[in-house]
Scaffold this active site. Structure first.
Site, PDB file in Angstrom:
ATOM      1  N   CYS A 129       0.865  -1.173   0.000  1.00 36.84           N
ATOM      2  CA  CYS A 129       0.000   0.000   0.000  1.00 36.84           C
ATOM      3  C   CYS A 129       0.901   1.222   0.000  1.00 36.84           C
ATOM      4  O   CYS A 129       2.041   1.154  -0.457  1.00 36.84           O
ATOM      5  CB  CYS A 129      -0.945  -0.023   1.214  1.00 36.84           C
ATOM      6  SG  CYS A 129      -0.098  -0.044   2.799  1.00 36.84           S
ATOM      7  N   HIS A 154      -3.178  10.243   3.271  1.00 33.15           N
ATOM      8  CA  HIS A 154      -3.680   8.880   3.093  1.00 33.15           C
ATOM      9  C   HIS A 154      -5.160   8.865   3.454  1.00 33.15           C
ATOM     10  O   HIS A 154      -5.533   8.998   4.618  1.00 33.15           O
ATOM     11  CB  HIS A 154      -2.903   7.913   3.994  1.00 33.15           C
ATOM     12  CG  HIS A 154      -3.098   6.461   3.645  1.00 33.15           C
ATOM     13  ND1 HIS A 154      -4.281   5.809   3.857  1.00 33.15           N
ATOM     14  CD2 HIS A 154      -2.251   5.556   3.095  1.00 33.15           C
ATOM     15  CE1 HIS A 154      -4.151   4.547   3.457  1.00 33.15           C
ATOM     16  NE2 HIS A 154      -2.937   4.374   2.996  1.00 33.15           N
TER      17      HIS A 154
END
Length: 627
Positions: A26, A549
């Site tokens: 990720c 994020h």
């Protein structure tokens, strides 16, 4: 070492290629599914150059490299032969990890975790009402009734919440689930509490031998009804033609499951639930605080095993039955001791990297999330973890001896004080926390940690210094970042992700979005723009490196609900749109849309400080960095 050399060492420490099922990544970490966790040399991985931490979560071994670096390390390990997989594949594979008991407890967690915020709020309402009573400030009649609405509603409709959440987890229609659950507590049914009190209200009687009452406060029967109902609905949908599915499937599901729920599953599992509650109270009521000693000693071990969500079921049962939760105080003792051990390591170590990790991890523990402390510090050195278990056991025993019981669940230690403010137990609660902290700190400081001796410290320090010199920005400046997200500010330590909450990625803030737009926090160049649209990396003109994020584990959505408006290398001005996202789709995926704003080169600054609280609008200052 270059990236290829690090990648080789990572693969060797994972137990070789043959021990890896798949790898993905990720925005910040490498996510590895392994065949045998025991073959991983965790100490080697945690001490590798460029590795900022590593831990197990959701069946994955996650190695934190940070933004930018993780992409390069992923490319290197794949080039060296590690098999890849999609995030959805990894999530599905993680769900299969562990034995049947671990999978069952994980399912309990999936069902009950979304309900916990409501129980937390109800517990706080009870605390506030109790505080007014303790201060001998009775509320007027109408206001008193209003406070009862605040404190009683969640438990009255609890079966509806449980059935709804269970339908959601097991693939049924949540709307059908909540209607079915509310049928179980319909006002037309005799109230279970009124019947149990032995007053004039009596159970309905069907066929002369089946007593039927509402299921107010029931947890286990509602869960079983939800499981059976979701599976039944899916089975009906398979055989009903699409053209009449909308009419037939909900009708048949609600009819059949209401009959089964009220006449069969409800009565049978209500008895089972009562026996579980009796057994739970028997353990908690053991003499000399033995129940608290036992639970306080093993709680953090259970957290490591990943099956701690079983306590959610027991706590909700206790609250529904008595509006008092003895587990909360015992668990608080265990978590306090864990955080205290981390503080002791941070105080005693001379390693700046470990200090930077330990103190934010301890703060996270004191706010109710111990995973950063456990996996980032205490388990890494072993003794702090096991000594904290001893301290937690003693603190838990003290909690039982003092008869501590919170008015809610889901919050502990610092925020948990609100659960004891109104029931007259706050001084005793603070005493228990102080004892647990003192023992956890003292045992670890005296017996649990010594700095590791580096055989070639000067060479290692020179290597680190050289590496820092190579990557340090040329001309850092003091800077104020504006919010990239409109919404409500959340302390980074409160984020439910150990990588961010521990500060391992750097300092910053989080924001709970009220709008689905990501803005540039300063004039900058886009260094990373994930194709999934869930994360952006920027380097401002003054040298600040920022990671934005959106959500937690939203990489698993593979871009569904996200749209990036910029690409890597683009120049942006403060306030420019970087991307958009749909919070409803994030929620539908069962994920949290809390957005992290991290200064990833925190170590290059003397100070990185949040400057915003409450709600933030576009253009509001949120972080100040100072050299």
């Amino acid at each position: 070492m270059n990236n290829q050399e690090i990648a080789k060492k990572v693969i060797d420490a994972l137990g070789g290629r043959e021990n890896v099922n798949s790898v993905a990544h990720c925005a910040t970490r490498l996510r590895v599914m392994v065949k045998d966790e025991g073959k991983i040399n965790k100490e080697v991985i945690e001490n590798l150059e460029k590795v900022q931490g590593a831990f197990f979560n959701s069946g994955q071994y996650q190695i934190i490299f940070g933004t930018g670096t993780v992409n390069k390390m992923y490319d290197e390990v794949v080039a060296l032969g590690l098999p890849t997989s999609s995030k959805d594949d990894m999530k599905a594979e993680a769900a299969k990890q562990g034995n049947w008991f671990q999978r069952a407890i994980r399912t309990f967690g999936d069902v009950f975790v979304p309900i916990i915020p409501v129980i937390v709020a109800t517990g706080l309402f009870m605390g506030v009402r109790g505080l007014f009573n303790a201060l001998e400030m009775p509320l007027p009649g109408d206001f008193a009734i209003y406070t009862q609405i605040l404190t009683d509603t969640a438990f009255i409709i609890l079966p509806g919440l449980v059935v709804w959440s269970t339908f959601r987890v097991f693939g049924g229609n949540p709307a059908v689930g909540i209607v079915l659950g509310m049928m179980l507590v319909s006002g037309s049914l005799p109230n279970a509490w009124a019947v149990a009190s032995g007053g004039e209200v009596t159970a309905m009687n069907f066929f002369g031998f089946i007593p039927v009452v509402g299921l107010q406060g029931s947890v286990l029967p509602a869960f079983i009804i939800g499981v059976v109902g979701a599976k039944f609905e899916k089975a009906v949908r398979k055989v009903v033609p699409d053209v009449i599915d909308l009419l037939v499937t909900p009708f048949v599901t609600l009819l059949v499951m209401s009959i089964l729920g009220l006449f069969v599953i409800g009565p049978v599992f209500h008895v089972v639930e009562n026996y579980i509650l009796i057994a739970t109270k028997a353990i908690l009521g053991l003499p000399f605080g033995l129940g608290g000693f036992l639970i306080g000693g093993v709680h953090q071990l259970i957290v490591v095993s990943g099956v701690h969500h079983i306590f959610n079921l027991l706590e909700v049962q206790l609250l529904a039955a008595d509006h008092a939760n003895p587990f909360n105080a015992i668990i608080t003792a265990a978590m306090t001791a864990q955080g205290a051990a981390t503080v002791a390591v941070g105080v005693k170590t001379k390693n700046p990297k470990l200090k930077t990790l330990a103190f934010p991890a301890a703060l996270s523990a004191f706010l109710g999330i111990t995973e950063p402390a456990i996996f980032g510090v205490n388990l890494r050195f072993r003794k702090p973890f096991f000594l904290s278990l001893i301290a937690g056991a003693i603190g838990g025993g003290l909690a039982s001896i003092l008869g501590l019981a919170g008015t809610g669940s889901g919050i502990t230690i610092i925020p948990g004080t609100m659960l004891y403010a109104g029931n007259g137990q706050l001084p005793l609660y603070l005493l228990m926390v102080a004892v647990s902290f003192g023992l956890g700190f003292a045992l670890t400081y005296m017996f649990g940690y010594e700095d590791e001796v580096d055989a070639t410290p000067s060479a290692k320090q020179a290597e680190v210094a050289e590496a820092k010199e190579e990557v340090a920005p040329a001309a850092l400046q003091n800077e104020t970042l504006v919010t990239p997200i409109v919404g409500d500010v959340v302390a980074l330590a409160d984020v439910n992700d150990p990588v961010f909450s521990s500060g391992a990625m750097g300092q910053g803030i989080a924001v709970k979005p009220s709008q689905g737009v990501v803005y540039a926090p300063a004039d900058a160049e886009v260094s990373i723009a994930f194709p999934t649209g869930h994360a952006f990396g920027l380097k401002t003109t003054d040298g600040t490196e920022v990671l934005i994020h959106v959500g937690i584990d939203t990489v698993s959505m593979n871009g569904e609900g996200f749209e990036a408006k910029v690409a890597q290398g683009d120049k942006v001005k403060a306030g420019d749109v970087l991307g958009t996202f749909d919070s409803n789709k994030i929620a539908a995926a069962g994920l949290d849309d809390t957005t992290m704003v991290i200064v990833t080169n925190t170590a290059d600054y003397a100070s990185v400080a949040p400057v915003a609280t409450g709600s933030v609008a576009k253009g509001d200052a949120v972080i100040e960095v100072k050299i």
